[in-house]
Write an enzyme that holds these catalytic residues in place. Sequence first.
Site, mmCIF file in Angstrom:
data_model
loop_
_atom_site.group_PDB
_atom_site.id
_atom_site.type_symbol
_atom_site.label_atom_id
_atom_site.label_comp_id
_atom_site.label_asym_id
_atom_site.label_seq_id
_atom_site.Cartn_x
_atom_site.Cartn_y
_atom_site.Cartn_z
ATOM 1 N N GLY A 149 43.493 44.637 35.874
ATOM 2 C CA GLY A 149 44.261 45.335 34.845
ATOM 3 C C GLY A 149 44.719 44.405 33.738
ATOM 4 O O GLY A 149 44.947 44.826 32.607
ATOM 5 N N ASP B 207 50.644 46.706 30.383
ATOM 6 C CA ASP B 207 50.355 46.195 29.036
ATOM 7 C C ASP B 207 49.290 45.102 29.041
ATOM 8 O O ASP B 207 48.915 44.582 27.992
ATOM 9 C CB ASP B 207 51.645 45.671 28.383
ATOM 10 C CG ASP B 207 52.292 44.550 29.197
ATOM 11 O OD1 ASP B 207 51.706 44.129 30.221
ATOM 12 O OD2 ASP B 207 53.384 44.100 28.808
ATOM 13 N N GLY B 208 48.842 44.703 30.233
ATOM 14 C CA GLY B 208 47.808 43.679 30.306
ATOM 15 C C GLY B 208 48.317 42.270 30.042
ATOM 16 O O GLY B 208 47.535 41.329 29.919
ATOM 17 N N ARG C 64 42.836 30.985 35.327
ATOM 18 C CA ARG C 64 42.749 30.804 36.770
ATOM 19 C C ARG C 64 41.296 30.534 37.137
ATOM 20 O O ARG C 64 40.389 31.150 36.581
ATOM 21 C CB ARG C 64 43.246 32.100 37.408
ATOM 22 C CG ARG C 64 43.072 32.224 38.877
ATOM 23 C CD ARG C 64 43.959 33.333 39.411
ATOM 24 N NE ARG C 64 43.372 34.662 39.247
ATOM 25 C CZ ARG C 64 43.940 35.777 39.694
ATOM 26 N NH1 ARG C 64 45.116 35.740 40.291
ATOM 27 N NH2 ARG C 64 43.371 36.945 39.524
ATOM 28 N N ARG D 291 37.133 40.471 46.498
ATOM 29 C CA ARG D 291 38.248 40.773 47.402
ATOM 30 C C ARG D 291 37.782 41.777 48.454
ATOM 31 O O ARG D 291 36.740 42.431 48.263
ATOM 32 C CB ARG D 291 39.384 41.448 46.623
ATOM 33 C CG ARG D 291 39.812 40.695 45.407
ATOM 34 C CD ARG D 291 40.054 41.652 44.217
ATOM 35 N NE ARG D 291 40.184 40.882 42.962
ATOM 36 C CZ ARG D 291 41.320 40.409 42.512
ATOM 37 N NH1 ARG D 291 42.425 40.681 43.142
ATOM 38 N NH2 ARG D 291 41.365 39.692 41.410
ATOM 39 N N ASP E 212 43.634 44.162 48.030
ATOM 40 C CA ASP E 212 43.110 43.708 46.732
ATOM 41 C C ASP E 212 43.543 42.270 46.450
ATOM 42 O O ASP E 212 43.038 41.639 45.521
ATOM 43 C CB ASP E 212 43.568 44.632 45.589
ATOM 44 C CG ASP E 212 45.072 44.827 45.551
ATOM 45 O OD1 ASP E 212 45.626 45.334 46.544
ATOM 46 O OD2 ASP E 212 45.700 44.458 44.549
ATOM 47 N N ASN E 213 44.447 41.742 47.248
ATOM 48 C CA ASN E 213 44.865 40.344 47.100
ATOM 49 C C ASN E 213 44.338 39.499 48.256
ATOM 50 O O ASN E 213 44.911 38.464 48.588
ATOM 51 C CB ASN E 213 46.394 40.244 47.047
ATOM 52 C CG ASN E 213 46.950 40.891 45.791
ATOM 53 O OD1 ASN E 213 46.291 40.925 44.762
ATOM 54 N ND2 ASN E 213 48.165 41.409 45.876
ATOM 55 N N ASP F 122 46.854 35.463 44.074
ATOM 56 C CA ASP F 122 47.981 36.280 43.635
ATOM 57 C C ASP F 122 49.314 35.684 44.075
ATOM 58 O O ASP F 122 49.785 35.904 45.193
ATOM 59 C CB ASP F 122 47.866 37.735 44.109
ATOM 60 C CG ASP F 122 48.682 38.645 43.196
ATOM 61 O OD1 ASP F 122 49.751 38.188 42.740
ATOM 62 O OD2 ASP F 122 48.258 39.770 42.927
#
Length: 485
Positions: A102, A135-136, A187, A194, A259-260, A269
């Site tokens: 996102g 908002d990204g 990163r 994942r 998802d992490n 994360d």
Amino acid sequence: MTKGSLAFKPMTAYLKKMSILIIPFNNTYTKLPEHFFSRQAPTPVTEPLTIAWNTSLASSLNIRGENVDVFSGNIIPDGAEPIAQLYCGHQFGSFNPQLGDGRAILLGEVIGQNGKRHDIQLKGSGPTKYSRMGDGRAWLGPVLREYLISEAMHKLRIPTTRALAAVGTGELVYREQGGLPGAILTRTASSHLRVGTFQVFAHRGDTEALQVLTDYAISRHYPQANDPMEFLSAVCSAHVELVTSWMSVGFIHGVMNTDNCTISGETIDYGPCAFMDAYDEMRVFSSIDKTGRYAYGNQSRITIWNMAQLATAIIQLYDDKEAALEQATAIIHTLPDKIQSAWLRRFSAKIGISDTQPEDRDLIEELLRLMEADGVDFTNIFHALKDDQASKLFKDRDGFGIWKKKWSLRKGSDAEAIMTLANPQIIPRNHQIEAMINAALAGDMKPFENLQEALSSPFNLPEDLNYLCREPKNTEIISATFCGT
Ligand code: AMP
Ligand code: MG
């Protein structure tokens, strides 16, 4: 988003703009079917400014030069093919079928000097197709937090995504606290695959995509795996090591959603994570973890749960689902024993024992009980033990004395050397991270630099940085962390 008066302006002099940058991109993910991702350029920012640049990581990735316009997303460098990756996941146990990057954009991949492939990703670089209502963007605090903690994890020899750059955007990001200086983290990861990447195709019944993804993950991460079950087994082994390595340094991930949970077995994360000070088996920091699902002592169970979700996806690749279920179940059922023995090996080393025996578990657990009862610091105790200074850390001196006698009879002459190797002197403590962020917000990057220096030598700390090992005073304790959005 407007440029505001709170825009971050660090006072350090080393920040300079350089324009020459060569990233030898060698991309593979964009060659996968188009529905694995969406092509998305970063959203440009007003006033990019380099805050931190990881020179040694850059050179290990064959990156030459530096260019703040690239790491702010204002320029797309040659060879980059920016995309947002699709995935989904279980968040706090509930399945969410639509997630994805996102607020992260993968620029591409490079082959490092170790011959291994690495992703280069901007985090906080503007909205994507998967942003939902977000908002990204990211603000400076979580970016500096992830920069320091992920690099600290690497130096603690724990598999992790890493931090290549942190840049300010010159724009405000609006959160509960009000307008905050925006920042972007670059990163790197051996990939961003994942468990949730497998789940998204399994959930959609897209077996063809699931097969392509599995083949890709095998060739990228586990080339020795001959089939999806061997692949599952290899991912499980990587996570046995990961979760026990976290536990051995008192790390609480805080948001172990699927998802992490990486396929590579790297920590990813760093939102609400924390290292505990006083030992408490059920310690929780994350303000959103109301039930303690991701408490320190629950992490190994959650790892097994997450691996079971990967297994559930993998089963879909087989025509004979019943046989596949049986095979996958057998793999998952090996995990409790594997975690127990990895835990025992790591904690035995913490008390100076290398020829671990099953009975050592009682000795370790007895020490942990004493530590928990007296709120003893999880990091400093092991150094105090090594230096024969531990007694004063306990209120229950008699209890500790009895334990110490048993320990003395058990440990060998090499105990001190084993303990020195196994026990970091310094971890990123919550109160120091908070103080670092507050200083950075006021334009003072010195605490960031000091912590960065100290955390780069956790097993061999220069003496003048010893003051950073001190546990927090009661008034300094930070007991909650917040998701890094
Ligand atoms: P996380 O809690 O960081 O794992 O994020 C969960 C999901 O929310 C991921 O799909 C993120 O990409 C997305 N997300 C988190 N923060 C934002 C944000 N500020 N804008 C857009 N998406 C976000
Ligand atoms: Mg995440």
